[in-house]
Design a protein around this motif. Sequence first.
Motif, PDB file in Angstrom:
ATOM      1  N   MET A  66      -4.966  -8.778 -50.025  1.00  0.00           N
ATOM      2  CA  MET A  66      -3.389  -8.470 -50.189  1.00  0.00           C
ATOM      3  C   MET A  66      -3.679  -7.186 -50.961  1.00  0.00           C
ATOM      4  SD  MET A  66      -0.335 -10.385 -51.870  1.00  0.00           S
ATOM      5  CE  MET A  66      -0.320  -9.938 -53.728  1.00  0.00           C
ATOM      6  N   SER A  67      -2.942  -6.462 -50.649  1.00  0.00           N
ATOM      7  CA  SER A  67      -2.822  -5.086 -51.296  1.00  0.00           C
ATOM      8  C   SER A  67      -1.553  -5.023 -52.263  1.00  0.00           C
ATOM      9  CB  SER A  67      -2.453  -4.123 -50.442  1.00  0.00           C
ATOM     10  OG  SER A  67      -3.566  -3.791 -49.382  1.00  0.00           O
ATOM     11  N   VAL A  68      -1.787  -4.291 -53.523  1.00  0.00           N
ATOM     12  CA  VAL A  68      -0.762  -4.376 -54.501  1.00  0.00           C
ATOM     13  C   VAL A  68      -0.522  -2.850 -54.768  1.00  0.00           C
ATOM     14  CG1 VAL A  68      -0.108  -5.392 -56.862  1.00  0.00           C
ATOM     15  CG2 VAL A  68      -1.420  -6.621 -55.489  1.00  0.00           C
ATOM     16  N   TYR A  69       0.527  -2.377 -54.826  1.00  0.00           N
ATOM     17  CA  TYR A  69       1.060  -1.114 -55.222  1.00  0.00           C
ATOM     18  C   TYR A  69       1.481  -1.175 -56.724  1.00  0.00           C
ATOM     19  CZ  TYR A  69       0.130   0.046 -50.377  1.00  0.00           C
ATOM     20  OH  TYR A  69      -0.339   0.139 -49.070  1.00  0.00           O
ATOM     21  N   LEU A  70       0.871  -0.384 -57.382  1.00  0.00           N
ATOM     22  CA  LEU A  70       1.122  -0.288 -58.838  1.00  0.00           C
ATOM     23  C   LEU A  70       1.421   1.232 -59.137  1.00  0.00           C
ATOM     24  CD1 LEU A  70      -1.776  -2.733 -60.336  1.00  0.00           C
ATOM     25  CD2 LEU A  70       0.386  -3.541 -59.752  1.00  0.00           C
TER      26      LEU A  70
END
Length: 118
Positions: A66-70
């Motif tokens: 799962m990608s997380v954009y921070l």
Amino acid sequence: MSKPPKLSLAAIVASATPPAKTSPKTSPKAAARTAEGGAEIVRLDLPAHLPARRAAATLKERARQMSVYLEPPVYDQLRDLAHAERTKMHALMLEGLDLLFRQRGARSIAQLTERDEG
């Protein structure tokens, strides 16, 4: 005008290779198939009992990605915390998810993975 007949793979192979000489070791059935103009079809016997596939050993093989954009400051702070605690950012993300699950009354990561392993 009718369509030409479709050729089988055996017919194509037989026409491309010169006729094989029958050796004394060749079985009568194989010699008959070769004499008919078709290629000899060899069947490989597989062992009746194949070894069972082992369970996925690594997290990368077991888990879903799962990608997380921070935002950059959030990423920098997470990286700094991981460096200060001598751990990985992934471990801190899992710790945060575990706290979220507990806060919402859901099962913890340990409870979820225990069920899958047992």
